[in-house]
Scaffold this active site. Structure first.
Site, PDB file in Angstrom:
ATOM      1  N   SER A 132       0.842  -1.186   0.000  1.00  0.00           N
ATOM      2  CA  SER A 132       0.000   0.000   0.000  1.00  0.00           C
ATOM      3  C   SER A 132       0.880   1.239   0.000  1.00  0.00           C
ATOM      4  O   SER A 132       2.014   1.207   0.497  1.00  0.00           O
ATOM      5  CB  SER A 132      -0.890   0.006   1.245  1.00  0.00           C
ATOM      6  OG  SER A 132      -1.542   1.258   1.406  1.00  0.00           O
ATOM      7  N   TYR A 145      -1.573  -0.713  10.255  1.00  0.00           N
ATOM      8  CA  TYR A 145      -1.603  -1.126   8.849  1.00  0.00           C
ATOM      9  C   TYR A 145      -0.350  -0.641   8.117  1.00  0.00           C
ATOM     10  O   TYR A 145       0.288  -1.400   7.379  1.00  0.00           O
ATOM     11  CB  TYR A 145      -2.855  -0.563   8.185  1.00  0.00           C
ATOM     12  CG  TYR A 145      -3.020  -0.917   6.728  1.00  0.00           C
ATOM     13  CD1 TYR A 145      -3.331  -2.214   6.333  1.00  0.00           C
ATOM     14  CD2 TYR A 145      -2.889   0.055   5.740  1.00  0.00           C
ATOM     15  CE1 TYR A 145      -3.497  -2.533   4.992  1.00  0.00           C
ATOM     16  CE2 TYR A 145      -3.055  -0.249   4.401  1.00  0.00           C
ATOM     17  CZ  TYR A 145      -3.358  -1.539   4.030  1.00  0.00           C
ATOM     18  OH  TYR A 145      -3.533  -1.848   2.701  1.00  0.00           O
TER      19      TYR A 145
END
Length: 258
Positions: A132, A145
């Site tokens: 990501s 995350y």
């Protein structure tokens, strides 16, 4: 055409990748938890494909995967670590079990799968780890995350260097915000409030296809996200200032229940 093991196959990005690669003639081994959804996906794709219902958070994942593949005489030439989860919440307000779950699925599971597959991988095999932009830029509301995806990037980088003499390519693909059911209403609202561009899953799928055809160590999707990752690597103080202006909005959406 190649045999490809794809995790998180029933998610939004996973299904787009499956359709893209099946359409190109590859043979897929689809991996996710829900066996009914896996069967339905396999049946909907052109060509012949297999699936494995598996919980990627299990502690014996590395050996379990190797055994499951051996039992079916499957020998994937490409591993796509796509499965993942995230939660928009400040670190202080995060439940610790949720933090551990994100680290296990987003970082430890890909490492375990690679560990289980490596002994059987031949030269010209590929490993594609889907990370990501939030693994490139530390972003409020996504501390756990971002830590997991940042760890996945460094794992990919180190592993690629380690496997170079075996001619096994390792790629880290960093999408920006993508329109999938994984996004909570809070995430959707935050992206709208900040004017963030959101890609369709097919954008990620096409990038995966490109990496299979022309492997490279690192690929970041989207502008200005690609520019921000470069600035963050060289002059993080500039990104600090941009994020500071967004902080109140981020924290508000991280706390609201929509």
């Amino acid at each position: 055409m190649k045999q490809i093991l794809l995790t998180g196959a029933t998610g939004g990005i996973g299904q787009a990748i499956a359709r893209q690669l099946a359409g190109e003639g590859h043979s897929l081994v689809l991996v996710a938890r829900n066996e009914e959804q896996l069967q339905a996906l396999a049946d909907s794709l052109p060509g012949q494909h297999q699936w494995l219902g598996m919980d990627l958070t299990r502690p014996d994942l590395s050996s379990a995967l190797a055994q499951a593949l051996a039992a079916r005489d499957l020998h994937p030439q490409i591993l796509i670590n796509n499965a993942g989860s995230n939660e928009l919440r400040t670190f202080e307000d995060s439940d610790w079990q949720s933090v551990e779950a994100q680290l296990r699925l987003n970082l430890l599971a890909p490492m375990a799968l690679v560990h289980g597959l490596l002994p059987g991988l031949e030269p010209e095999a590929q490993i594609i780890n889907i990370g990501s932009v939030l693994g490139e830029i530390g972003y409020p509301g996504y501390v756990a995350y971002g830590a997991a995806k940042g760890g996945l990037k460094r794992f990919s980088e180190a592993l690629g260097r380690e496997l170079k003499d075996r001619n096994i390519a390792v790629s880290y693909l960093a999408p920006r915000s993508t329109d999938t059911p994984l996004n909570s209403p809070n995430v959707v609202a935050l992206n709208q409030a900040l004017g963030n561009k959101v890609d369709k899953p097919e954008v990620v799928a096409k990038a995966v296809s490109l990496l299979i055809k022309r492997p490279k160590a690192n690929m970041v999707l989207g502008f200005p996200e690609k520019l921000f990752t470069r600035i963050n690597a060289l002059l993080p103080v500039l990104v600090d200032g941009a994020v500071d202006k967004q902080l109140a909005v981020i924290k508000r959406h991280a706390k609201e229940t929509l």
